[in-house]
Scaffold this motif. Sequence first.
Motif, short mmCIF file in Angstrom:
data_model
loop_
_atom_site.label_atom_id
_atom_site.label_comp_id
_atom_site.label_asym_id
_atom_site.label_seq_id
_atom_site.Cartn_x
_atom_site.Cartn_y
_atom_site.Cartn_z
N LEU A 1 8.42 5.08 -3.35
CA LEU A 1 8.79 3.83 -4.04
C LEU A 1 9.16 4.10 -5.49
CD1 LEU A 1 6.08 1.28 -2.79
CD2 LEU A 1 8.53 1.25 -2.27
N ILE A 2 8.40 4.97 -6.15
CA ILE A 2 8.70 5.29 -7.54
C ILE A 2 10.07 5.95 -7.65
CG2 ILE A 2 7.88 6.46 -9.62
CD1 ILE A 2 6.00 4.26 -8.36
N LEU B 1 9.16 -4.19 -9.63
CA LEU B 1 8.30 -3.82 -8.51
C LEU B 1 6.84 -4.07 -8.87
CD1 LEU B 1 7.83 -2.52 -5.72
CD2 LEU B 1 7.82 -0.29 -6.88
N PHE B 2 6.14 -4.81 -8.02
CA PHE B 2 4.73 -5.11 -8.22
C PHE B 2 3.91 -4.39 -7.15
CE2 PHE B 2 7.13 -8.53 -10.09
CZ PHE B 2 6.46 -8.78 -11.28
N LEU B 3 2.95 -3.59 -7.58
CA LEU B 3 2.12 -2.80 -6.67
C LEU B 3 0.71 -3.39 -6.61
CD1 LEU B 3 3.13 0.82 -7.80
CD2 LEU B 3 4.09 -0.52 -5.91
N ASP C 1 10.51 -11.91 -3.86
CA ASP C 1 11.82 -12.06 -3.22
C ASP C 1 12.05 -11.04 -2.12
OD1 ASP C 1 12.80 -14.13 -5.10
OD2 ASP C 1 12.60 -12.50 -6.56
N LEU C 2 11.29 -9.95 -2.14
CA LEU C 2 11.48 -8.87 -1.16
C LEU C 2 10.20 -8.03 -1.09
CD1 LEU C 2 13.40 -7.11 0.64
CD2 LEU C 2 14.00 -5.87 -1.45
N MET C 3 9.86 -7.59 0.13
CA MET C 3 8.68 -6.76 0.34
C MET C 3 9.09 -5.39 0.88
SD MET C 3 6.48 -9.01 -0.65
CE MET C 3 4.97 -8.10 -0.33
N VAL D 1 10.12 -7.64 -6.39
CA VAL D 1 9.92 -6.82 -5.20
C VAL D 1 8.45 -6.40 -5.17
CG1 VAL D 1 10.74 -4.81 -3.91
CG2 VAL D 1 12.28 -6.01 -5.48
N CYS D 2 7.88 -6.30 -3.99
CA CYS D 2 6.43 -6.10 -3.92
C CYS D 2 6.02 -5.13 -2.82
CB CYS D 2 5.76 -7.45 -3.70
SG CYS D 2 3.95 -7.42 -3.73
N HIS D 3 4.94 -4.40 -3.09
CA HIS D 3 4.29 -3.55 -2.09
C HIS D 3 2.80 -3.85 -2.12
CE1 HIS D 3 2.07 0.09 -0.76
NE2 HIS D 3 3.07 0.22 0.10
#
Length: 368
Positions: free
Chosen positions: A208-209, A224-226, A267-269, A193-195
């Motif tokens: 998000l956290i 989660l990748f920031l 896979d998801l934003m 998952v990414c932002h």
Amino acid sequence: MIKVLMTLPVKIGFDGMSKQVLSYGKYMDKSDVIIDLVSCRGFDPKMKSNVDEANFHNIYRLEYRDTNQIKYFLDLYKIMKKEKYDVIHVNGQSATMSVEMLAAKLAGCKLRVAHSHSSRCLHKKAHNMLKPLFNATYNDAIACSKEAGDWLFGDKPYWILNNGIDIDKYKFSTTTRTEFRKKLKLSDKDIAVCHVGAFEPWKNHKFLIDVFDEIKKENSGYKLFLFGINGTTQESILSLINERRLEDTIRFMGTADDINNYLQAMDLMLLPSLYEGFPVTVVEWQANGLPCIVSDTITKDVKITDLVKQLSIEDGTTIWKNEILKHNNEVDVETRKSYYIKVSKAGYNIKNNVSSLKEHYIERLGDN
């Protein structure tokens, strides 16, 4: 030959506004147009190749707009008076653009374009104070969305210019996906998952956290990748990740000039922003065929395809958690590949948009 001066109020980096302005320089046909740029806050060294590719004729580094506004105003006026620009294209999000507009008007610039990139601003007092001057000095209006246009121009006319992207860069690739999932040390079971966004309050990283604090308790396979430039909230967000012991779940990635390749691995934003103008990142995500969950404070115009779902921040973290947990890492290759064509047909191909912008300059100069 048409002479255009563009101004950018932010540090040239990986933000959406910078990307758009650099794209105007890179993709506009310069056979009969000269484009110069005023840099008000310098640029991220990692962006040097991008700035070079934009191929501006001149770049004026007036990097004291915030600290010495009188000097900035006078130096800008002198440049415009000497170079005799036909067009000034001022990018921003508030009436503080009146500084550039007044300098341009006094210098005799015929077409003074105000380009709104957001639906709010940080300096509301200055915005309200300068609004009368702004209204009296600009004579052409562009916005990245209806919300951004209504915010800055009210009931006055404006033209919506879509935030375009280099479509081909975002077409899905199974080869690149495999390469970058390996680079990120993702297992076959991990859901990435990414932002993507600057570490600033309106990007709402804390939300998000909080969401991923809940997700980890139910499924540790979600990562989660920031990605984003250093900002005023970065230190506190990194401290919060450590405090919650989420280092294995949330990874801070900094900036990346090949973000298009990293998207292949995702896979998801997510984008739970408190406000935006028109986030070009969401266009990029859809072109890559990625499902996106974004806040309902963001313009509905961002829903170019069926990949975007909007949720309310006010409804709390549990609803976001539940929606995220519906997603997995299975990929239908042909379906994911098909979205870059859909995004292009919807009017978000930067090459076409830049061509329209040039035509707009020519048409409006003929009217003035």
